[in-house]
Design a protein around this motif. Sequence first.
Motif, short mmCIF file in Angstrom:
data_model
loop_
_atom_site.label_atom_id
_atom_site.label_comp_id
_atom_site.label_asym_id
_atom_site.label_seq_id
_atom_site.Cartn_x
_atom_site.Cartn_y
_atom_site.Cartn_z
N GLU A 10 43.53 36.38 55.67
CA GLU A 10 43.31 35.96 57.06
C GLU A 10 41.81 35.85 57.37
OE1 GLU A 10 45.71 35.03 59.34
OE2 GLU A 10 47.00 35.13 57.55
N GLY A 11 41.06 35.25 56.42
CA GLY A 11 39.65 34.99 56.62
C GLY A 11 38.73 36.15 56.29
N LYS A 12 39.26 37.33 55.97
CA LYS A 12 38.43 38.49 55.67
C LYS A 12 38.30 38.65 54.15
CE LYS A 12 39.59 41.08 59.87
NZ LYS A 12 40.15 42.34 60.41
N ASN A 13 37.06 38.74 53.69
CA ASN A 13 36.80 38.86 52.26
C ASN A 13 37.25 40.21 51.73
OD1 ASN A 13 35.88 37.59 49.94
ND2 ASN A 13 33.88 38.57 50.05
N GLN A 14 37.89 40.20 50.55
CA GLN A 14 38.43 41.42 49.95
C GLN A 14 37.66 41.77 48.67
OE1 GLN A 14 41.06 43.06 51.55
NE2 GLN A 14 40.72 41.50 53.12
N GLU A 15 37.63 43.06 48.36
CA GLU A 15 36.96 43.52 47.15
C GLU A 15 37.85 43.31 45.93
OE1 GLU A 15 35.06 47.60 45.16
OE2 GLU A 15 36.05 47.67 47.12
N ILE A 16 37.29 42.72 44.90
CA ILE A 16 38.01 42.51 43.64
C ILE A 16 37.82 43.74 42.76
CG2 ILE A 16 38.15 41.09 41.56
CD1 ILE A 16 37.23 38.72 43.24
N LYS A 17 38.93 44.31 42.29
CA LYS A 17 38.87 45.56 41.54
C LYS A 17 39.48 45.39 40.14
CE LYS A 17 39.57 48.28 45.78
NZ LYS A 17 40.45 49.27 46.44
N ASN A 18 39.13 46.32 39.28
CA ASN A 18 39.80 46.49 37.98
C ASN A 18 39.87 45.20 37.16
OD1 ASN A 18 40.37 49.16 38.84
ND2 ASN A 18 42.21 48.44 39.87
N LEU A 19 38.75 44.51 37.03
CA LEU A 19 38.72 43.31 36.19
C LEU A 19 38.80 43.73 34.72
CD1 LEU A 19 38.28 40.18 36.16
CD2 LEU A 19 35.88 40.70 35.66
N VAL A 20 39.79 43.24 34.02
CA VAL A 20 39.96 43.56 32.60
C VAL A 20 40.21 42.28 31.81
CG1 VAL A 20 40.82 45.89 32.98
CG2 VAL A 20 42.44 44.00 32.91
N LEU A 21 39.85 42.31 30.54
CA LEU A 21 40.06 41.18 29.64
C LEU A 21 41.36 41.40 28.89
CD1 LEU A 21 38.89 38.55 28.40
CD2 LEU A 21 37.80 39.99 26.67
N ARG A 22 42.37 40.56 29.14
CA ARG A 22 43.67 40.74 28.51
C ARG A 22 43.77 40.01 27.17
NH1 ARG A 22 48.51 40.74 33.05
NH2 ARG A 22 48.19 42.92 33.70
N SER A 23 43.04 38.95 27.03
CA SER A 23 42.98 38.20 25.78
C SER A 23 41.63 37.48 25.78
CB SER A 23 44.15 37.21 25.67
OG SER A 23 43.99 36.13 26.56
N PRO A 24 41.26 36.79 24.69
CA PRO A 24 39.93 36.19 24.64
C PRO A 24 39.57 35.29 25.81
CG PRO A 24 40.91 36.18 22.47
CD PRO A 24 41.96 36.69 23.40
N SER A 25 40.57 34.73 26.52
CA SER A 25 40.24 33.80 27.61
C SER A 25 40.96 34.13 28.91
CB SER A 25 40.59 32.36 27.20
OG SER A 25 39.88 31.97 26.06
N ILE A 26 41.66 35.26 28.98
CA ILE A 26 42.45 35.59 30.17
C ILE A 26 41.96 36.90 30.77
CG2 ILE A 26 44.74 36.12 31.08
CD1 ILE A 26 45.91 34.30 28.99
#
Length: 734
Positions: free
Chosen positions: A183-199
């Motif tokens: 609803e227009g409010k920016n959210q924090e992106i958490k727990n970024l992980v690499l699942r495979s070489p390109s995903i």
Amino acid sequence: MKKQHIQFKTIIYFLSLILILNACKQKSIETVSTQEVSNYITSHTSSQIEPSDEVFFRLSNLKYDQYKIGTELQSDAVSISPKVKGKFIWKDNQKVVLVPDEPLSFDQLYEVKIDLGSFFKDTQLKDYTFKFNTDRLIFDPYNFKLNQLSSQDSDELEFSADIYSNLNLTQENIHKYIDVEVEGKNQEIKNLVLRSPSIFHFTVGPLLKNDKEQVIVVKHDFKERNSESKGERSTKIPSKKDFVVISSEIIDNQKGHIQVVFSNGLKKQQFDGLIKIDNYSGQYKFTAKNNQLDIYVDNTIQGKHTLTFNSAILDKNNNPLKAQQEFNLVFKQTMPQIKAVSSGTIVPFEKEVIFPFEAISLDTVEIEIFKIFENNILDFLRYSKLSDASSDGFIGRVIHNQKIALKNISKKSNKNTWVRYALDLHRLTTLEPGAVYQVRIGFKKSYANFDCKGKDVSEINDTKQSTFSHFRYYNGYSYEHNDDPCYPAYYRRNRFIYRNLLASNLGLIVKEAKNDHIKVFATDLKSGSTVQGVTIKLFDKQQQLIAEKKTDGQGMVDFIDKPSGLYVVAKNAKNYAYVALKNNLSNSMSPFEISGTSHQNGIAGYLYGERGVWRPGDTLHLSYMLYDKKNTIASSHPVNLVVSDSKGKTKFNFSETENSDGLYVFHVPTNTSDPTGQWSATARIGNHTTSKRLKVETIKPNRIKVDMEFPNDEIDVSNNEAFKLVASWLHGAP
């Protein structure tokens, strides 16, 4: 006058001849034969790479110079266009690599120019140029999901998504590329992980439901290294009062796996009859957890189908689905693939050398066998491991190529199902003892059992010279073709099998010790027993024989004082084995305690205790074992033992002369007030010392659970009542 004119014409002809000859000497390598090219350059970067891939070329027949490895080349020896900030360095004696200051640009054609005269002084050739393209920028957010954070609270959700990208995404830079808004409010992106070489996978939350429906928007708009990407996708967070299906998608076509996400947690119920797929009469299997439902159907289903959810489906509060919902699903065909089902290089055999593999959605495969000759093995091991899939024409060549219809091996259909096949290499070619054979299994579009209806591929021609040659661009190529079996770009080396095989029943273990001591053990791979009489040869890095012995009755050979030994070659009748003694190829010993004890002038000592841990107040019974190979120490010579506590304070200092065949015993008392931790013990005899760490810890005593049962709420001592006492040892898991 006429005579002068003739002399002038003669001079002109002579100068012209010199220019022509000089031009011939400086001809470009691109105009000479393939054989002449291979005499100088054996390999280089392929025509299509990722921007982060290695840019290299490998030269041939250069004299070994260890001091140049890691150094930068002269600027006029090699160049790249468009210009890249960085440098070309020697990675090894033959290989040159580009070390850029930052990754290459996306979707860019590069040209590398090599001045052969800088490397080969006797060559008549001048420059060689090769070109390569980098892949275009990929950034595709997908697989949006809303999951409950707990089974108790249906109003608290977590949003998750995947990103298919060839960028190097990290938790620190992800906000540079993508924004997630509710609803227009920016959210924090958490727990970024690499699942495979390109995903890449990330989460956002917790997110709370409101009385009204909310919209989650995932958008990106950025420029990166000669490319830009822009897009926007959205999904909805249902309101508190609505029980609906949020999403439904196919997770795995081959397994018939569909994943459905509901807005609320599901009640335990039978879903048969409530969820249906049109034009499908097979079986269903359901697995529910919180608000997620996994559906499994037969993997034979294909094409477009409608998945229907009946409004009688209930959430955990017995609320029915808001309304009947339908989702359109497309079950894709399983793409043609092959895979190896075993690994390793050495294959024990008797009469057959079996090579197993599996295939799916394929009618035919192509088999190619590349032979690395026995007399070229050491040259091969110079830069490669025995398992490396090399195609170097200097060490071997293709000796067999054959197309095989898979139905001739197994009648079972592999349409959408993996089927195992097996080849006997003895039936394909004659296997020479000691040679290494690289088995290649590949396929073309014409071999695939895959329907390309609805796609116009008539104008696209495969430019590859053979099934196993490197990919070449064709008119109409697009990056998406790499994952589409309807286009030639799908049929690349990375989808094929490349495996080296050495048919041999001989196993070899090589151990290196101090003082350039090499021990070799030969075993029979079929029985596991040692083999006597095996010829073991030791070669140096120049591939010159420096020692040769035969194994003894224990299958062992000792090479002493051989610092230059680099290759071990074993031969027993028709069985061969090869080991390269390179540090980077040795087995890691880091998980094990291998320090052992060392001899000092033929003297060794070993200090040990009767157990591994003591409590303060215990007596430490320590023993010292002396090994004196040359009997240089008198039997009455004292051994001094010093024990210090965890604070470094000496708690025991005693010299003992009494021993039994070199075994000395010490009894070290401790007090209950002594500190715990790592204590140390040091035994000294003459100039020889042996140390050991001792663990002195407070150990929890055994615990008992006690329960006393009373027949009444009140106890009357006059009744002489009996009470039941139950005791249980708390010993943990048995």
